[in-house]
Design an enzyme around this catalytic site. Sequence first.
Site, PDB file in Angstrom:
ATOM      1  N   ASP A  62       0.819  -1.206   0.000  1.00 12.65           N
ATOM      2  CA  ASP A  62       0.000   0.000   0.000  1.00 12.65           C
ATOM      3  C   ASP A  62       0.858   1.264   0.000  1.00 12.65           C
ATOM      4  O   ASP A  62       2.083   1.209   0.142  1.00 12.65           O
ATOM      5  CB  ASP A  62      -0.910   0.017   1.230  1.00 12.65           C
ATOM      6  CG  ASP A  62      -1.920  -1.115   1.233  1.00 12.65           C
ATOM      7  OD1 ASP A  62      -2.259  -1.610   0.142  1.00 12.65           O
ATOM      8  OD2 ASP A  62      -2.370  -1.498   2.331  1.00 12.65           O
ATOM      9  N   TYR A 120       6.221  -9.947   6.665  1.00  7.08           N
ATOM     10  CA  TYR A 120       6.238  -8.507   6.907  1.00  7.08           C
ATOM     11  C   TYR A 120       6.796  -8.215   8.295  1.00  7.08           C
ATOM     12  O   TYR A 120       6.613  -8.989   9.235  1.00  7.08           O
ATOM     13  CB  TYR A 120       4.824  -7.920   6.831  1.00  7.08           C
ATOM     14  CG  TYR A 120       4.324  -7.667   5.433  1.00  7.08           C
ATOM     15  CD1 TYR A 120       4.494  -6.423   4.824  1.00  7.08           C
ATOM     16  CD2 TYR A 120       3.660  -8.665   4.716  1.00  7.08           C
ATOM     17  CE1 TYR A 120       4.015  -6.176   3.547  1.00  7.08           C
ATOM     18  CE2 TYR A 120       3.182  -8.431   3.437  1.00  7.08           C
ATOM     19  CZ  TYR A 120       3.364  -7.187   2.859  1.00  7.08           C
ATOM     20  OH  TYR A 120       2.901  -6.948   1.593  1.00  7.08           O
TER      21      TYR A 120
END
Length: 284
Positions: A62, A120
């Site tokens: 994002d 992540y």
Amino acid sequence: MMTAIAPSQSGQRLALLIQYQGTHFHGWQRQVGQRTVQEVIEQAIASVVNHPVSVVAAGRTDTGVHAAGQVAHVTVNSPIPVHRWPGILNARLPADVVIRAAAAVPPDWHARFSALWRRYRYTLYTDPCPNIFLRPWTWHYYYAPLDVAKMAAVLQPLVGRHHLSAFHRSGSNRAHSWVEVQAVSCQRRGALVEIEVQASGFLYGMMRLLVGLLVQVGQGQRSPASFTEIWQQEQRHLVKYAAPPSGLCLLGVGYPESPFPLALCTEAMPQFQLASVCPELSIA
């Protein structure tokens, strides 16, 4: 590591290991009128091969999210040897995107669908004194002390296959919210708190929503039982805050036969060891 793949008449498929600072990008995916990672890489490749290309990533990060080990594939009609692609593209790319490595892969190899997992890391900087070098890479969180042991413990039940719609932002076209979480961790390194999750895939906004809720547990605003109940009962309306994108980084992507050593991804991450630099102001 994969064996060498000879180019075919229809073109050669390349896997690319990509690093980028997401601060000035509107995410990975191409968007009209916005600066995106996908677009700048496609433009760089097209300027070399003189034909349009489509670069497909393992994870569509994002706006503002970084990557140390993003993996993508592209098919090109070019005689350029694989080992020369990183240097050629880096000479054409902006300073906040780097091609770390390239590898030839079979024509049916897919950066997204061939992947087994993504990992992540979210990093919080907890010292009251701002640090200009850490600002682009962390969430400067110093408002209350964090119980990192409690945060680590409450993460553990997430390991396994679960519906995680509580951590799913609106705006995604994904048909379901099943996620297989393979590993989780939360640890303190000096003034940094690092939260890592490895999963088969990630829902839209999942890591930032998860971290936002987890921080509430760490500061004592929410109980561990409440955290667990929210995601197990899929109470999305109770997850009200997403952590800022600056602290989030895609560390790496795993494949049955990886085209790149994982060390190439992890070594790209800065390893800061920070003690409190303002002990007289410390609230931890």
